[in-house]
Design a protein around this motif. Structure first.
Motif, short mmCIF file in Angstrom:
data_model
loop_
_atom_site.label_atom_id
_atom_site.label_comp_id
_atom_site.label_asym_id
_atom_site.label_seq_id
_atom_site.Cartn_x
_atom_site.Cartn_y
_atom_site.Cartn_z
N ARG A 27 23.98 25.97 113.87
CA ARG A 27 22.37 25.38 113.08
C ARG A 27 22.80 23.67 113.94
NH1 ARG A 27 18.36 27.18 108.41
NH2 ARG A 27 18.42 29.08 109.79
N GLY A 30 22.92 23.84 117.51
CA GLY A 30 21.79 24.21 118.31
C GLY A 30 20.69 23.33 118.00
N LEU A 37 17.22 17.96 124.56
CA LEU A 37 16.77 18.91 125.84
C LEU A 37 15.45 18.12 126.20
CD1 LEU A 37 17.40 20.77 128.59
CD2 LEU A 37 16.87 22.90 126.64
N HIS A 80 28.03 26.10 120.14
CA HIS A 80 27.17 26.86 120.20
C HIS A 80 27.01 27.48 120.50
CE1 HIS A 80 22.93 27.07 119.28
NE2 HIS A 80 22.95 27.72 119.77
N GLY A 81 27.46 27.85 122.00
CA GLY A 81 27.90 29.56 123.42
C GLY A 81 28.70 30.21 122.80
N GLY A 84 27.95 31.37 119.54
CA GLY A 84 25.75 33.04 119.90
C GLY A 84 27.07 33.64 120.43
N MET B 25 16.48 35.50 121.42
CA MET B 25 17.17 34.84 120.82
C MET B 25 18.57 35.39 121.82
SD MET B 25 16.23 32.54 120.01
CE MET B 25 17.67 31.18 119.32
N MET B 32 22.82 32.17 129.26
CA MET B 32 22.01 30.88 128.53
C MET B 32 24.27 30.82 128.97
SD MET B 32 19.46 29.75 126.66
CE MET B 32 20.40 30.82 125.17
N ILE B 33 24.93 31.39 129.25
CA ILE B 33 26.85 31.07 129.04
C ILE B 33 26.93 30.27 130.63
CG2 ILE B 33 28.53 31.85 129.22
CD1 ILE B 33 27.67 31.31 126.37
N VAL B 36 23.53 26.95 131.62
CA VAL B 36 23.40 26.49 130.66
C VAL B 36 25.42 25.48 130.92
CG1 VAL B 36 23.73 24.81 128.52
CG2 VAL B 36 21.86 26.78 128.68
N ALA B 77 16.58 27.97 128.54
CA ALA B 77 17.02 27.10 127.47
C ALA B 77 16.38 26.09 126.43
CB ALA B 77 17.98 25.97 128.37
N HIS B 80 14.64 29.49 123.90
CA HIS B 80 15.45 30.04 123.08
C HIS B 80 15.38 28.87 121.78
CE1 HIS B 80 19.58 31.09 122.15
NE2 HIS B 80 20.09 29.89 121.65
N GLY B 81 15.96 27.67 122.43
CA GLY B 81 15.64 26.43 121.34
C GLY B 81 15.00 26.21 120.69
N LEU B 85 14.53 26.72 116.88
CA LEU B 85 14.35 25.17 115.59
C LEU B 85 13.11 25.64 114.12
CD1 LEU B 85 13.89 22.56 115.67
CD2 LEU B 85 12.24 22.09 116.81
N GLN B 87 12.95 28.71 114.14
CA GLN B 87 14.18 29.82 112.31
C GLN B 87 14.69 28.73 112.12
OE1 GLN B 87 15.97 32.45 115.63
NE2 GLN B 87 17.79 31.67 114.45
N VAL B 88 14.79 27.87 112.11
CA VAL B 88 15.08 26.65 110.95
C VAL B 88 14.05 26.39 110.20
CG1 VAL B 88 16.76 24.53 111.36
CG2 VAL B 88 17.09 25.69 112.45
C1 HEM Z 1 24.97 28.27 125.67
C2 HEM Z 1 24.05 29.52 125.43
C3 HEM Z 1 23.93 30.19 123.72
C4 HEM Z 1 24.35 30.98 123.27
C5 HEM Z 1 24.91 32.22 124.07
C6 HEM Z 1 23.20 30.88 122.19
C7 HEM Z 1 23.30 32.22 121.34
C8 HEM Z 1 22.36 31.51 119.97
C9 HEM Z 1 22.62 33.22 119.28
C10 HEM Z 1 22.70 34.18 119.54
C11 HEM Z 1 21.17 32.35 118.09
C12 HEM Z 1 20.89 32.84 117.39
C13 HEM Z 1 21.56 33.05 115.46
C14 HEM Z 1 21.30 33.59 114.62
O1 HEM Z 1 19.80 34.05 114.51
O2 HEM Z 1 22.00 34.13 114.17
C15 HEM Z 1 20.65 30.70 118.82
C16 HEM Z 1 20.68 30.09 117.84
C17 HEM Z 1 20.33 28.71 117.91
N1 HEM Z 1 19.82 27.93 119.15
FE1 HEM Z 1 21.35 29.01 121.03
N2 HEM Z 1 22.37 29.33 122.39
C18 HEM Z 1 23.25 28.89 122.81
C19 HEM Z 1 22.46 27.68 123.84
C20 HEM Z 1 21.48 27.22 123.06
C21 HEM Z 1 20.54 25.83 123.52
C22 HEM Z 1 21.19 24.93 124.81
C23 HEM Z 1 19.87 25.58 122.37
C24 HEM Z 1 18.95 23.87 122.96
C25 HEM Z 1 18.44 24.42 123.55
C26 HEM Z 1 19.88 26.35 121.65
C27 HEM Z 1 19.33 26.22 120.23
C28 HEM Z 1 19.38 26.52 119.54
C29 HEM Z 1 18.48 26.38 117.93
C30 HEM Z 1 18.01 25.11 117.29
C31 HEM Z 1 19.31 28.31 117.20
C32 HEM Z 1 18.93 28.13 115.42
C33 HEM Z 1 19.96 28.16 115.42
C34 HEM Z 1 19.75 28.76 113.80
O3 HEM Z 1 19.02 29.76 112.82
O4 HEM Z 1 20.50 28.01 112.89
N3 HEM Z 1 20.98 27.40 121.73
N4 HEM Z 1 21.98 30.55 119.68
#
Ligand code: HEM
Ligand code: HEM
Ligand code: HEM
Lengths: 139, 132
Positions: A27, A30, A37, A80-81, A84, B25, B32-33, B36, B77, B80-81, B85, B87-88
C-alpha cells in the motif's frame, strides 16, 4: 472521521505478521509511486508547456535530497512490482495457493528478491550522486 | 492441503465495474513490469537525472518507438495507480454518496493528468518557447 481512526488503528495494531507487513508495504509503496508519477507526468509535460520550468524541475531532481528520494523510489517500484506479480499470479492462476504457511514464505522471498534487484541500482545511483554533487571518484 | 482445495470453488459473477477494475489491476501488473522497470532503470539508473535535459527528451521523442513506449507507460501506469488510490480510499470512505463523489473526482483527476501528459507526448519539445 471515526472510520478514519478505526481503519488507521487497524493498520497499526493488527498482528497479521508477514501478510500484514506485506499488505502495508504494498500500500505505502503504491501510494508513494502514484504521488511521484503525478508530479513526474506534469514536470515532463513542461517540455511542451513551459521548457524553462522543465529545466528548473530537473535542477530540483538533481539535488541531494531528491537523489536520495529517487533511490527509495526505485526500491518502492521494485518491491511493489515483485509483490504485485505475486498477488496477480496467485489470484489469477493459483488461488488455492493463498494459505498462511506458504504466504509467510513467499512474503519473505518477495522482500529478498526486491532487495537483490534494488541493491545494484542503489549502489549505482549513490555513486552518480556522489560524483555529480560532491565531485567524488574524479567527478 | 486437501482441506484447502475443497474450500476453493468457482463462482460466476456477472462482470461489473468492480470486477473489471479488479482484473485490470492484475492483468496490467504483467504489462507494467517491463514498461515501468525498463523505463526506470534506463532513466534513473543508467542515464541519470544529471544527463537529462530538453535536448535529451527531444532526442528520445524523435523516435516513434519511444513515443509509443511512453504512451503505453502513461496509459497503463497512471490508470493502475489511480485505480489503486481508489481502492485505498474505498477503505476509508463508505457512504454511497461520498463514494460517488470520490469516483468522479478521481476520474477527473485521472483524465486531466492523462490529457496533460498526452498533449506533451504528441506536441513534443517546444522549441518556440523563449528560453531566457
Ligand atoms: C511495476 C509493476 C506493478 C505491478 C506488478 C503492480 C501490481 C499491483 C497489484 C496486483 C495490485 C492489486 C493489489 C490488491 O488489490 O491486493 C496493485 C495495487 C496498487 N498499485 Fe500497483 N503494480 C505495479 C506498479 C504500480 C505503479 C507504477 C503504481 C503507481 C503509479 C502503482 C500503484 C498501486 C496502488 C496505489 C495500488 C493500491 C494498493 C492497495 O490497494 O493497497 N502500482 N499493484
Ligand atoms: C485493518 C485491519 C485488517 C487488516 C489490514 C487485515 C489484514 C489481514 C492479512 C494481511 C491477513 C493474512 C495474515 C497472514 O497471512 O498471516 C489476514 C488474515 C485474517 N484476518 Fe485480517 N485484517 C484486518 C482486520 C481483521 C479483523 C477486524 C478481523 C476479524 C475480526 C480479521 C480476521 C482475520 C482472520 C480470521 C484471518 C485469517 C488468518 C489467520 O488466521 O491468521 N482481520 N488479515
Ligand atoms: C526518477 C526516475 C525517473 C526519471 C529520471 C524519469 C525520466 C523521464 C524522462 C526524461 C521522460 C521523458 C521522455 C523520455 O525520455 O522517454 C519521462 C517520461 C515519462 N515517465 Fe519517467 N522517469 C523516472 C521514473 C518514472 C517512473 C517510476 C514512472 C512510472 C511509474 C515513469 C513514467 C513516465 C511517463 C508516464 C512518462 C511520459 C510522460 C508524459 O507523457 O508527459 N517515470 N520520464
Amino acid at each position: 472521521m471515526s472510520e478514519l481512526k478505526t481503519t488507521l488503528a487497524g493498520y497499526v495494531t493488527y498482528r497479521g505478521r508477514e501478510g500484514h507487513w506485506s499488505f502495508l508495504l504494498h500500500r505505502i509503496t503504491g501510494l508513494g509511486v502514484v504521488l511521484f508519477l503525478t508530479i513526474h507526468i506534469i514536470d515532463i509535460a513542461f517540455v511542451y508547456f513551459n521548457p524553462v520550468l522543465f529545466m528548473k524541475a530537473i535542477e530540483i531532481y538533481r539535488s541531494t535530497l531528491f537523489g536520495v528520494g529517487e533511490i527509495f523510489l526505485v526500491f518502492c517500484v521494485f518491491y511493489h512490482g515483485v509483490n504485485g506479480l505475486r498477488i496477480a499470479y496467485l489470484d489469477l492462476f493459483k488461488p488455492q495457493g493463498w494459505h498462511i504457511e506458504s504466504q509467510r514464505r513467499s512474503v519473505r522471498w518477495t522482500l529478498v528478491i526486491a532487495l537483490v534487484l534494488w541493491l545494484p541500482s542503489a549502489f549505482w545511483m549513490l555513486r552518480n550522486l556522489l560524483i555529480h554533487n560532491y565531485g567524488l571518484f574524479g567527478g | 492441503m486437501a482441506s484447502v482445495s475443497q474450500t476453493v470453488r468457482r463462482v460466476r459473477v456477472r462482470p461489473n465495474y468492480e470486477t473489471i477494475a479488479w482484473k485490470w489491476m492484475r492483468y496490467s501488473a504483467f504489462a507494467m513490469i517491463p514498461l515501468v522497470w525498463g523505463h526506470m532503470i534506463l532513466q534513473d539508473v543508467i542515464v541519470g537525472v544529471h544527463r537529462i535535459d530538453l535536448d535529451y527528451v527531444a532526442m528520445r521523442w524523435a523516435s516513434l518507438f519511444w513515443r509509443v513506449y511512453d504512451t503505453l507507460l502513461l496509459g497503463f501506469a497512471f490508470a493502475h495507480g489511480v485505480n489503486g488510490l481508489r481502492q485505498v480510499l474505498n477503505d476509508f470512505i463508505h457512504g454511497e454518496r461520498a463514494r460517488k463523489v470520490m469516483n468522479w473526482l478521481l476520474f477527473l483527476f485521472w483524465l486531466i493528468i492523462t490529457l496533460i501528459g498526452g498533449t506533451a507526448l504528441i506536441a513534443g519539445v517546444n522549441r518556440a518557447f523563449p528560453l531566457s
